[in-house]
Design a protein around this motif. Structure first.
Motif, PDB file in Angstrom:
ATOM      1  N   ALA A   1      73.626  -7.515 121.660  1.00 39.17           N
ATOM      2  CA  ALA A   1      72.623  -8.282 121.085  1.00 39.17           C
ATOM      3  C   ALA A   1      73.050  -8.805 119.875  1.00 39.17           C
ATOM      4  O   ALA A   1      72.589 -10.141 119.497  1.00 39.17           O
ATOM      5  N   SER A   2      73.892  -8.191 119.080  1.00 41.21           N
ATOM      6  CA  SER A   2      74.461  -8.719 117.727  1.00 41.21           C
ATOM      7  C   SER A   2      75.298 -10.024 118.057  1.00 41.21           C
ATOM      8  O   SER A   2      75.104 -11.171 117.222  1.00 41.21           O
ATOM      9  N   VAL A   3      76.110 -10.003 119.075  1.00 41.02           N
ATOM     10  CA  VAL A   3      76.800 -11.108 119.293  1.00 41.02           C
ATOM     11  C   VAL A   3      76.054 -12.239 119.999  1.00 41.02           C
ATOM     12  O   VAL A   3      76.359 -13.427 119.703  1.00 41.02           O
ATOM     13  N   LEU A   4      74.777 -12.122 120.669  1.00 41.14           N
ATOM     14  CA  LEU A   4      74.213 -12.989 121.137  1.00 41.14           C
ATOM     15  C   LEU A   4      73.511 -13.891 120.011  1.00 41.14           C
ATOM     16  O   LEU A   4      73.222 -15.055 120.124  1.00 41.14           O
ATOM     17  N   GLU A   5      73.222 -13.097 119.069  1.00 42.37           N
ATOM     18  CA  GLU A   5      72.574 -13.656 117.744  1.00 42.37           C
ATOM     19  C   GLU A   5      73.496 -14.554 117.249  1.00 42.37           C
ATOM     20  O   GLU A   5      72.813 -15.587 116.514  1.00 42.37           O
ATOM     21  N   THR A   6      74.828 -14.316 117.321  1.00 44.60           N
ATOM     22  CA  THR A   6      75.758 -15.353 116.701  1.00 44.60           C
ATOM     23  C   THR A   6      75.908 -16.958 117.366  1.00 44.60           C
ATOM     24  O   THR A   6      76.510 -17.685 116.914  1.00 44.60           O
ATOM     25  N   VAL A   7      75.262 -16.770 118.528  1.00 43.64           N
ATOM     26  CA  VAL A   7      75.562 -17.870 119.628  1.00 43.64           C
ATOM     27  C   VAL A   7      74.621 -18.845 119.292  1.00 43.64           C
ATOM     28  O   VAL A   7      73.559 -18.874 119.083  1.00 43.64           O
TER      29      VAL A   7
END
Length: 187
Positions: free
Chosen positions: A181-187
């Protein structure tokens, strides 16, 4: 499979064709053959889910090949007539109608086909349970989490996959989801 197509009432066959087209258009994650099979059986037709899944795969191949080759409705029906002379007349009529109405919209780009070969996540359910005892152990008091994933495989068949995890395994599972989820927020 052709003899099984004879068994399926025309309205259910049309619904199956439409679900296959919707799946190929990426409007739905897959064809829910289990639910459709149950409804067909309730109507009094003897068919099993394996046979219905085979028919769905055949239709998926038929429609995707027709789209890839940019076949018109008449070309598709002519090809069907020469290749499969045993196909029931009502099935050919349904295929003609569905292809004429919805077939032209099938997206067959190379990127979409490559993505579709992985399968697709549809839903996830979980529940917490406690094993109180078993026939070999009187007092377990062992908590566990049961997870059921609903996935559509590349052919569009929707299936459930279930597994159990201990609490430490579930915490690790949860931590990995938070990382995603945290990685997807940066995309």
């Amino acid at each position: 499979a052709v003899d099984k197509i004879n068994l399926i009432p025309q309205d259910f066959f049309a619904e199956l064709c439409e679900q296959v087209i919707q799946h190929l258009n990426h409007n739905i994650p897959g064809v829910n053959t289990a639910e459709l099979c149950q409804r067909i059986q309730t109507s009094g037709v003897e068919i099993n889910i394996g046979d219905l899944a085979k028919i769905a795969n055949i239709l998926s191949f038929l429609f995707s090949t027709a789209a890839r080759n940019s076949l018109s409705t008449e070309e598709l029906v002519t090809t069907l007539g020469s290749a499969v002379s045993t196909l029931p007349k009502h099935a050919v009529q349904v295929i003609r109608h569905v292809w004429n109405e919805q077939g032209k919209a099938i997206a067959v780009s190379e990127d979409v086909r490559n993505i579709a070969t992985v399968g697709q996540f549809v839903d996830m359910k979980w529940k917490l349970g406690v094993a109180m005892s078993s026939d070999t152990c009187r007092s377990l008091k062992y908590p566990y989490v049961t997870v059921t994933l609903t996935v559509a495989d590349p052919s569009g068949q929707i299936t459930d996959k279930s597994f159990e995890m201990t609490i430490p395994q579930f915490k690790n599972f949860f931590r990995q989801f938070k990382e995603m989820a945290s990685v997807l927020e940066t995309v």
